[in-house]
Design a protein around this motif. Structure first.
Motif, PDB file in Angstrom:
ATOM      1  N   SER A 102       0.864  -1.179   0.000  1.00 14.40           N
ATOM      2  CA  SER A 102       0.000   0.000   0.000  1.00 14.40           C
ATOM      3  C   SER A 102       0.899   1.227   0.000  1.00 14.40           C
ATOM      4  O   SER A 102       1.685   1.410   0.938  1.00 14.40           O
ATOM      5  N   ILE A 103       0.820   2.040  -1.054  1.00 13.48           N
ATOM      6  CA  ILE A 103       1.670   3.224  -1.136  1.00 13.48           C
ATOM      7  C   ILE A 103       0.800   4.474  -1.211  1.00 13.48           C
ATOM      8  O   ILE A 103      -0.074   4.588  -2.066  1.00 13.48           O
ATOM      9  N   TYR A 104       1.074   5.410  -0.304  1.00 12.64           N
ATOM     10  CA  TYR A 104       0.363   6.680  -0.290  1.00 12.64           C
ATOM     11  C   TYR A 104       1.162   7.694  -1.099  1.00 12.64           C
ATOM     12  O   TYR A 104       2.324   7.983  -0.770  1.00 12.64           O
ATOM     13  N   ALA A 105       0.572   8.210  -2.159  1.00 12.76           N
ATOM     14  CA  ALA A 105       1.203   9.253  -2.959  1.00 12.76           C
ATOM     15  C   ALA A 105       0.731  10.600  -2.425  1.00 12.76           C
ATOM     16  O   ALA A 105      -0.456  10.928  -2.486  1.00 12.76           O
ATOM     17  N   GLY A 106       1.676  11.368  -1.898  1.00 12.20           N
ATOM     18  CA  GLY A 106       1.338  12.650  -1.301  1.00 12.20           C
ATOM     19  C   GLY A 106       2.289  12.968  -0.165  1.00 12.20           C
ATOM     20  O   GLY A 106       3.305  12.302   0.025  1.00 12.20           O
ATOM     21  N   ASP A 107       1.952  13.986   0.598  1.00 14.06           N
ATOM     22  CA  ASP A 107       2.821  14.476   1.659  1.00 14.06           C
ATOM     23  C   ASP A 107       2.963  13.457   2.790  1.00 14.06           C
ATOM     24  O   ASP A 107       1.972  12.990   3.359  1.00 14.06           O
ATOM     25  N   TYR A 108       4.205  13.142   3.125  1.00 14.32           N
ATOM     26  CA  TYR A 108       4.504  12.187   4.203  1.00 14.32           C
ATOM     27  C   TYR A 108       3.878  12.619   5.520  1.00 14.32           C
ATOM     28  O   TYR A 108       3.329  11.795   6.266  1.00 14.32           O
ATOM     29  N   PHE A 109       3.945  13.900   5.832  1.00 13.71           N
ATOM     30  CA  PHE A 109       3.543  14.365   7.148  1.00 13.71           C
ATOM     31  C   PHE A 109       2.048  14.231   7.409  1.00 13.71           C
ATOM     32  O   PHE A 109       1.622  14.139   8.554  1.00 13.71           O
ATOM     33  N   SER A 110       1.249  14.201   6.354  1.00 13.30           N
ATOM     34  CA  SER A 110      -0.198  14.076   6.545  1.00 13.30           C
ATOM     35  C   SER A 110      -0.763  12.764   6.012  1.00 13.30           C
ATOM     36  O   SER A 110      -1.971  12.549   6.033  1.00 13.30           O
ATOM     37  N   ALA A 111       0.104  11.865   5.536  1.00 12.15           N
ATOM     38  CA  ALA A 111      -0.372  10.582   5.015  1.00 12.15           C
ATOM     39  C   ALA A 111      -0.976   9.743   6.147  1.00 12.15           C
ATOM     40  O   ALA A 111      -0.402   9.660   7.232  1.00 12.15           O
ATOM     41  N   PRO A 112      -2.132   9.129   5.903  1.00  9.41           N
ATOM     42  CA  PRO A 112      -2.812   8.351   6.951  1.00  9.41           C
ATOM     43  C   PRO A 112      -2.221   6.945   7.126  1.00  9.41           C
ATOM     44  O   PRO A 112      -2.904   5.933   6.976  1.00  9.41           O
ATOM     45  N   ILE A 113      -0.931   6.891   7.446  1.00 11.92           N
ATOM     46  CA  ILE A 113      -0.242   5.616   7.641  1.00 11.92           C
ATOM     47  C   ILE A 113      -0.818   4.911   8.870  1.00 11.92           C
ATOM     48  O   ILE A 113      -1.047   5.534   9.910  1.00 11.92           O
ATOM     49  N   GLN A 114      -1.025   3.602   8.756  1.00  9.61           N
ATOM     50  CA  GLN A 114      -1.493   2.811   9.877  1.00  9.61           C
ATOM     51  C   GLN A 114      -0.299   2.418  10.755  1.00  9.61           C
ATOM     52  O   GLN A 114       0.821   2.290  10.265  1.00  9.61           O
ATOM     53  N   PRO A 115      -0.510   2.241  12.058  1.00  2.21           N
ATOM     54  CA  PRO A 115       0.593   1.889  12.965  1.00  2.21           C
ATOM     55  C   PRO A 115       1.342   0.639  12.495  1.00  2.21           C
ATOM     56  O   PRO A 115       0.743  -0.293  11.960  1.00  2.21           O
ATOM     57  N   VAL A 116       2.665   0.647  12.699  1.00  7.73           N
ATOM     58  CA  VAL A 116       3.506  -0.434  12.192  1.00  7.73           C
ATOM     59  C   VAL A 116       4.447  -0.950  13.272  1.00  7.73           C
ATOM     60  O   VAL A 116       4.675  -0.311  14.301  1.00  7.73           O
ATOM     61  N   ASP A 117       5.011  -2.131  12.989  1.00  4.85           N
ATOM     62  CA  ASP A 117       5.981  -2.747  13.892  1.00  4.85           C
ATOM     63  C   ASP A 117       7.408  -2.341  13.552  1.00  4.85           C
ATOM     64  O   ASP A 117       8.252  -2.220  14.439  1.00  4.85           O
ATOM     65  N   ILE A 118       7.693  -2.166  12.252  1.00  2.62           N
ATOM     66  CA  ILE A 118       9.056  -1.892  11.804  1.00  2.62           C
ATOM     67  C   ILE A 118       9.043  -0.793  10.734  1.00  2.62           C
ATOM     68  O   ILE A 118       8.197  -0.813   9.832  1.00  2.62           O
TER      69      ILE A 118
END
Length: 215
Positions: A102-118
């Protein structure tokens, strides 16, 4: 370098010397130190069209990336003959999904990334000027689940001798950025006089470093 147009123009002009054509050998060698399992959720910030994404997706069921340039994201899927599902998110991001990726194209600071382990950072922290690094690492830390780990690849050279990016991020700054975390230097590869950065750029020193950062 905090201007999005700088990076968009780099991709548009195909000035992507930072892109590696193969999987980063450092990832292959040192990933085991993150104690990965297939179920571990992974995030690759500022991922470009990195081959590392494919390698990680072969070992994990959920790999997320964030990349400013849509050109880079679309190139990644096209070059691998993947046809992703593309979803518009809140007008600011496009989400590209294909199997484990899953790749979010756009600004890193506001990307809705889900919590991760690594988190795997090869070319992100070193791509940012110093005044952006605290905000960048604060975002990274906010994404880590309890017990989360970061595999970080950085560069160390005398900044005054070469304009970045990639920038030099010395060990002292990494310790400060990740204060309260366990920071372990896994490898320091010091360039010899034949290395392009020494021979062509005239640097006094140049080293690539690999860190494991743990909560």
């Amino acid at each position: 370098m905090n201007d999005p147009e700088f990076w968009n123009n780099k991709w548009a002009a195909n000035q992507v010397g930072f892109h590696l054509e193969d999987v980063n050998p450092l990832l292959i060698e040192y990933w085991k130190h993150t104690k990965p399992t297939y179920e571990s959720k992974v995030f690759v910030p500022l991922c470009g069209k990195s081959e590392d994404l494919v390698w990680l997706a072969s070992k994990h069921e959920d790999v997320q990336g964030a990349e400013l340039s849509k050109i880079a994201v679309r190139s990644f899927f096209a070059e691998h003959f993947y046809t992703p599902l593309v979803t518009q998110i809140s007008g600011q991001h496009e989400l590209y999904q294909f199997d484990e990726l899953s790749i979010y194209a756009g600004d890193y600071f506001s990307a809705p990334i889900q919590p991760v382990d690594i988190v795997y950072d090869r070319a992100s922290l070193v791509a940012l000027p110093r005044d952006m690094r605290v905000a960048y690492t604060d975002k990274l830390k906010s994404l880590l689940k309890p017990g989360g780990r970061i595999l970080l690849v950085t560069l160390d050279y005398i900044q005054d001798e070469m304009a970045g990016p990639p920038f030099s991020v010395p060990s002292s700054e990494i310790q400060a950025l990740f204060e309260g975390y366990k920071v372990t230097l896994l490898n320091r590869d010091v360039a010899d006089e034949d290395h392009p950065k020494i021979a062509k750029k005239g640097l006094s020193r140049f080293a690539e470093e690999v860190y494991l950062i743990e909560q």
